[in-house]
Enzyme design. Structure first.
Site: not given
Length: 430
Positions: A120, A309
């Site tokens: 990431r 999420d």
């Protein structure tokens, strides 16, 4: 460890929602940045919150805990000189602590998950800290990352919000401690504004003053502030509960989930509204969501950036809806533990779902008759993917095997225990 999910037509029972991971990590951090002793009641126990506990201890906080609370004596703006920090696979913890580590002489964040967090990018935060005079060595914006700080400077700071709101949150935790006042300008777009709202809420509770523009793109932060030692109570977690609620929605169910506040600032609270839009029979009052699912769902269109999420769980429910669902403005899902668009949809297709992707959209052509299943699925070490794929498995025609399902512990270690308590047919296998 893998999990085999066997089709389960009926779910029934009551559970207590897990405590919020997002609020727990933020409360742990503001308690560490205070100079007195703070108490956090009902903290989340997950790999992410454990990573924050471990790292603030390493940085000099005294952390004591029992079954219902954590008591923290903070280090204020003087973290201990420490060579290395291990955040595990916790992206938010890494980013928040990259900012705080700039108050220490020389800290290296190590790379223990090269296939997940190690992939990431963190360039936007690295650029912002660089504007503040912090020296950073990194691997093209990725771990391992070495930070040489001691005296970061406030002033005018620009940060991109295109990839993640966590970079902005990191600066909001750091800048109140600096000598100078700061002005933070967010460039481009700001993802997950709702989560920035949670950061601002926690900072305000900790006695910090921040002047934010209405669109959350500009901030004035007075310097020389002190975090106050406080008592905090962690609310129930909507992101984890989203998968439980989706599982109840796609089965014949009578499921009650406690500790989900109606007025919570968690964006994932929207999962309740989305399930209502899908015509799932449910009520939400006094912090209790009661789903009486009949397995019949209608397609929806939803702006996924409002509830990042919970999107994967909602997509899993939409797999069985009548019609075509569209989840848009979800590009930031590509920059999580895995690419939660391409990787996730590839696994859904294996199970028999009819799904399409765009750069920032997920399109689901529902199959109310169910999907075939009978496959082994790779969850890419991603807790949200594991939970969402389980929802699909409950309604498939044949069992599915989810590889490395133990990574669910990143946010919801007892997810499968909760599902079993509701009657789901899930079992761990080597």
């Amino acid at each position: 460890m893998d999990v085999i999910v066997t089709p389960t037509p009926t779910l029934q029972g009551e559970i207590q929602a897990l405590s919020s991971k997002n609020y727990t990590t933020r409360y742990l951090l503001v308690a560490a940045l205070a100079e007195g002793t703070s108490t956090i009641y009902y903290p989340a126990h997950s790999e992410d919150s454990d990573a924050m506990r471990r790292c603030i201890r390493d940085l000099g906080a005294i952390v004591e805990e029992d079954d219902e609370k954590i008591v923290i004596t903070g280090f204020g703006k003087n973290p201990k000189d420490v060579d290395q920090l291990d955040v595990g696979n916790a992206g938010a913890v890494l980013r928040f602590l990259m900012a705080i580590a700039s108050l220490a002489p020389d800290v290296t964040f190590i790379n223990r998950y090269p296939d997940s967090l190690g992939k990431r990018p963190h360039n936007d935060l690295i650029d912002a800290l660089g504007q503040m005079g912090v020296k950073i060595e990194h691997n093209e914006g990725k771990l391992p990352i070495r930070i040489q700080g001691v005296a970061p400077k406030g002033g005018k700071i620009q940060v991109s919000g295109n990839v993640s709101s966590q970079f902005l949150s990191a600066l909001l935790f750091l800048t109140p401690l600096l000598e100078e006042d700061s002005e933070i300008e967010v460039l481009h777009d700001l993802k997950s504004k709702v989560v920035v709202g949670q950061t601002l809420e926690v900072l305000e509770q900790a006695g910090i003053v921040i002047h934010a523009s209405e669109d959350l793109m500009h901030y004035r932060v007075p310097g020389n502030q002190k975090y106050e030692a406080k008592k905090y109570v962690v609310q129930g977690d909507y992101p984890g509960s989203a998968a439980i609620l989706a599982a109840a929605a796609v089965t014949n169910s009578d499921v009650i989930v406690h500790r989900l506040e109606e007025k919570s600032k968690q964006g994932e609270r929207a999962v309740v509204d989305v399930l209502r839009m899908m015509e799932v029979p449910l009520t939400h009052e006094n912090g209790i969501v009661h789903v009486k699912g009949n397995g019949k769902l209608k397609a929806v269109e939803f702006d996924g950036d409002k509830a990042t999420d919970a999107v994967l769980a909602m997509v899993a429910a939409a797999v069985f809806a009548e019609g075509t669902s569209r989840f848009y403005d979800v590009e930031n899902l590509r920059y999580k533990e895995c690419d939660r668009i391409t990787d996730y949809l590839n696994e859904l297709r294996k199970a028999g779902a009819n799904v399409e992707e765009r750069q920032a959209e997920i399109i689901v052509h529902g199959r109310p008759e169910g999907v075939e299943g009978g496959v082994e699925i790779n969850a890419h070490y991603d807790h949200r993917v594991i939970m969402a794929l389980t929802v699909v498995g409950l309604r498939a025609k044949n069992p599915i095997r989810i590889k490395d399902a133990h990574h669910v512990a990143k946010s919801y270690p007892i997810y499968f225990d909760h599902l079993k308590a509701l009657g789901a047919n899930v079992e761990w296998v080597e």
